[in-house]
Design a protein around this motif. Structure first.
Motif, short mmCIF file in Angstrom:
data_model
loop_
_atom_site.label_atom_id
_atom_site.label_comp_id
_atom_site.label_asym_id
_atom_site.label_seq_id
_atom_site.Cartn_x
_atom_site.Cartn_y
_atom_site.Cartn_z
N PRO A 18 0.80 -1.23 0.00
CA PRO A 18 0.00 0.00 0.00
C PRO A 18 0.83 1.28 0.00
CG PRO A 18 -0.08 -1.06 2.15
CD PRO A 18 0.59 -2.03 1.23
N TYR A 21 1.85 2.03 -3.50
CA TYR A 21 0.67 2.54 -4.21
C TYR A 21 0.47 4.02 -3.93
CZ TYR A 21 -4.50 2.60 -5.06
OH TYR A 21 -5.80 2.86 -5.46
N GLN A 73 -5.66 -0.64 9.95
CA GLN A 73 -5.46 -0.25 8.56
C GLN A 73 -6.11 1.09 8.21
OE1 GLN A 73 -3.96 -2.43 5.67
NE2 GLN A 73 -2.88 -2.73 7.58
N ILE A 76 -3.98 3.88 6.75
CA ILE A 76 -3.58 3.68 5.36
C ILE A 76 -4.74 4.01 4.42
CG2 ILE A 76 -2.74 2.00 3.68
CD1 ILE A 76 -1.42 0.51 5.99
N ALA A 80 -4.63 6.89 1.50
CA ALA A 80 -4.97 6.60 0.10
C ALA A 80 -6.08 7.52 -0.39
CB ALA A 80 -5.37 5.14 -0.05
N PHE A 87 -9.44 2.49 -2.15
CA PHE A 87 -8.78 1.59 -1.21
C PHE A 87 -9.83 0.83 -0.43
CE2 PHE A 87 -6.30 -0.16 2.12
CZ PHE A 87 -4.97 -0.16 1.70
N ASN A 89 -10.40 -2.75 2.12
CA ASN A 89 -9.78 -3.85 2.86
C ASN A 89 -10.28 -5.21 2.35
OD1 ASN A 89 -8.00 -2.57 4.72
ND2 ASN A 89 -9.78 -1.86 5.89
N GLN A 122 -2.62 -1.87 -9.59
CA GLN A 122 -2.69 -1.47 -8.18
C GLN A 122 -4.07 -0.91 -7.83
OE1 GLN A 122 0.72 1.20 -8.43
NE2 GLN A 122 1.79 0.01 -6.87
N PHE A 126 -6.16 -2.66 -4.95
CA PHE A 126 -6.49 -1.96 -3.71
C PHE A 126 -7.93 -1.46 -3.68
CE2 PHE A 126 -1.84 -1.74 -3.45
CZ PHE A 126 -1.68 -2.20 -2.15
#
Length: 210
Positions: A18, A21, A73, A76, A80, A87, A89, A122, A126
């Motif tokens: 990530p 990315y 997470q 992150i 993003a 993004f 999960n 990517q 993601f």
């Protein structure tokens, strides 16, 4: 003495990282028309790994429950989204070699196409819309980014570019990289990890200053 030559930036990254990315999106923003970004391959898990949900894998790797990992997470996810990146999960991880080999095929055309193909893969990964272990889906995404379909299908039907991918990983390791992203600007300045957009811009400017 300032240089008018294009600035070459080599970026080692893994598809499922990530920070690669997000960092690559920041680097693109910092780059101008006289910057060429060259994507390089690095596999965080060179052994490939089995196909599985990302949160399940991370919970096993770092300890804790899936729910705890999902909560951890969130930073992150926020980073993003701040860069305008999808993004989720809810994504699948697995062997990244096929994706890297498609990027290598695109690199035979141009660094720009290779970067576009890597970014498209990517974004799909993601964003939770691409299973990177699904070869047909990988080719579809690469084709949407500009890769020739016949070329992409031929690459994944064989072992094309696997040695090149492993070679790029070894090259980064030889320079001291133990993780990614690992960015080298103008063959002079190494940037380990992800940094802010303005930091990328400062290093680019420093290379131009000579």
């Amino acid at each position: 003495m300032a240089s008018d030559s294009p600035v070459i930036i080599d970026v080692w990254a893994d598809i499922v990282c990530p920070f690669c990315y997000i960092g690559e999106a920041r680097l693109r923003k910092a780059a101008d028309a006289d910057v060429t970004i060259v994507p390089r391959a690095f596999q965080l898990n060179p052994e490939g790994g089995e196909r599985r949900p990302a949160l399940e894998y991370l919970a096993e790797k770092f300890g804790g429950t899936v729910e705890q990992v999902e909560a951890s997470q969130q930073r992150i996810v926020d980073l993003a989204h701040a860069e305008g990146l999808p993004f989720s999960n809810d994504r699948i991880i697995g062997d990244t070699m096929p994706a890297h080999r498609l990027v290598a095929e695109a690199a035979a055309v141009s660094p720009t196409l290779a970067l576009d193909v890597r970014e498209a893969i990517q974004r799909g990964h993601f964003g939770g819309t691409l299973d990177i272990t699904d070869h047909a889906a990988l080719v579809d995404v690469a084709v949407e980014a500009g890769l020739d379909r016949a070329s992409g299908e031929a690459v994944l039907a064989a072992d094309t570019h696997a040695d090149a991918v492993r070679g790029e990983h070894a090259q980064a390791s030889a320079m001291g990289a133990t993780g990614v992203p690992f960015t080298v600007v103008g063959e002079r300045f190494g940037i380990p990890g992800m940094v802010e957009t303005d930091q990328y811009a400062q290093v680019i400017a420093r290379v131009r200053e000579g």
